[in-house]
Design a protein around this motif. Structure first.
Motif, short mmCIF file in Angstrom:
data_model
loop_
_atom_site.label_atom_id
_atom_site.label_comp_id
_atom_site.label_asym_id
_atom_site.label_seq_id
_atom_site.Cartn_x
_atom_site.Cartn_y
_atom_site.Cartn_z
N ARG A 1 -2.39 10.53 2.87
CA ARG A 1 -2.84 9.59 3.90
C ARG A 1 -3.46 8.34 3.28
NH1 ARG A 1 -3.48 14.45 6.79
NH2 ARG A 1 -5.46 14.97 5.80
N HIS B 1 -5.11 14.52 2.30
CA HIS B 1 -5.84 13.25 2.33
C HIS B 1 -5.29 12.28 1.29
CE1 HIS B 1 -8.62 14.86 5.19
NE2 HIS B 1 -9.11 15.76 4.36
N PHE C 1 -6.91 12.90 -4.56
CA PHE C 1 -7.55 12.06 -3.55
C PHE C 1 -8.81 11.42 -4.12
CE2 PHE C 1 -10.39 11.98 0.38
CZ PHE C 1 -9.90 10.78 0.82
N GLU D 1 -13.62 12.54 5.33
CA GLU D 1 -12.49 11.98 4.57
C GLU D 1 -11.67 11.00 5.39
OE1 GLU D 1 -13.34 15.12 4.59
OE2 GLU D 1 -13.53 15.83 2.52
N LYS D 2 -11.46 11.31 6.66
CA LYS D 2 -10.65 10.42 7.49
C LYS D 2 -11.32 9.06 7.65
CE LYS D 2 -8.22 13.98 10.15
NZ LYS D 2 -7.94 14.54 11.50
#
Length: 311
Positions: free
Chosen positions: A301, A298, A62, A20-21
């Motif tokens: 972010r 997430h 997300f 995910e990052k």
């Protein structure tokens, strides 16, 4: 190996799942053209559609934000329109936003994408999904929405001030007689160029000391006049309009993730910075701070990345 192949391999580790990052780091910093190249490279490398893979691997708000971000703009707007029309509580704001902020060419592309994806025209679905009680009470809301998406507005800056004053009187007479659904109101709002319509609305404000939306608010319980007010606000000042959508989406009492995601994703490559400035001017709080406070994980972010901040 080109940079887009490297990006694809970074997003997906076959057999191990999605990072995910890295999804946020790679896709959140790429423009529409670059994202399309990444999708094409992913298809070539892994023989599957990246958007569908992400839709399968991610979840929740997300997933919806990433999914919509990675669609082509016209296809994304087609999806947003369809989702809005299928809601139990119809969200006509999406149709209004598309018709009032896109160029005729962009709106035509959305309508083509809609028909390709859903095998029906956007106008057909607006008609079929407009609540039956609204149709029975009045066809005005249907005529307004279909008019907005159907008519090719002139994009020039030429203004006929005499016409503006004349149509200002027509609007005022209809409002005084509470004929909010008068065909002339729908005609003026849906057919005039933005420059010509603004001349009419400015003339109205000069003559009557307030915006026309304030007088329309006298009938605020009516779904049609609410739709008409929203249309006029979106055409008149898109920046203030979208700032208010975001402000309402993250106000106390619960976050409206759909509205928040829609504005950030659709405006990120257009005028999001200006909307952020307007938000700070109106609320004395940076939008990224407000978003960070009301979201998490997430999803937070990713939104902050689109806002130009690292979560």
């Amino acid at each position: 190996m080109n940079i887009f192949n490297v990006n694809c391999q970074g997003i997906w580790y076959g057999g191990w799942g999605t990072d995910e990052k890295t999804v946020i780091s790679v896709l959140g910093h790429r423009n529409a053209t670059q994202r399309k190249l990444i999708r094409e490279a992913y298809q070539e490398l892994f023989h599957e559609d990246l958007v569908k893979r992400l839709e399968h691997e991610l979840s929740g708000d997300f997933e919806r934000a990433v999914y919509r971000w990675n669609l082509d703009p016209a296809d994304r707007n087609a999806v947003l329109a369809n989702v809005a029309l299928r809601k139990e509580s119809r969200d006509y704001r999406v149709i209004i936003e598309l018709s009032c902020t896109l160029s005729p060419e962009e709106l035509y592309a959305v309508k083509c994408a809609y028909q390709c994806r859903y095998k029906r025209s956007l106008e057909e679905d607006i008609a079929s999904h407009t609540s039956s009680d609204l149709r029975n009470a009045s066809s005005s809301i249907l005529l307004l929405l279909v008019g907005l998406v159907s008519i090719h507005r002139y994009q020039g800056n030429e203004v006929d001030l005499k016409l503006g004053k004349s149509e200002c009187k027509i609007l005022r007479k209809a409002i005084e007689e509470k004929l909010y659904n008068h065909e002339d109101i729908i005609r003026i709002v849906t057919t005039r160029s933005k420059s010509q319509l603004m001349a009419t609305l400015n003339s109205y404000k000069d003559e009557h000391g307030c915006n026309i939306t304030k007088h329309l608010k006298d009938d605020s319980g009516n779904a049609y006049t609410e739709t008409l007010r929203t249309t006029i606000r979106c055409i008149s000042d898109p920046t203030k309009y979208f700032e208010k959508v975001v402000r309402n989406a993250i106000k106390k009492g619960g976050t409206n993730e759909d509205a928040l995601t829609r504005v950030i994703v659709t405006r990120a490559e257009k005028d999001l910075k200006v909307i952020m400035e307007q938000y700070y001017k109106r609320n004395s709080v940076p939008l990224d701070q407000a978003v960070a406070k009301e979201t998490s994980g997430h999803y937070k972010r990713f939104l902050l990345t689109l806002l130009g901040k690292e979560g």
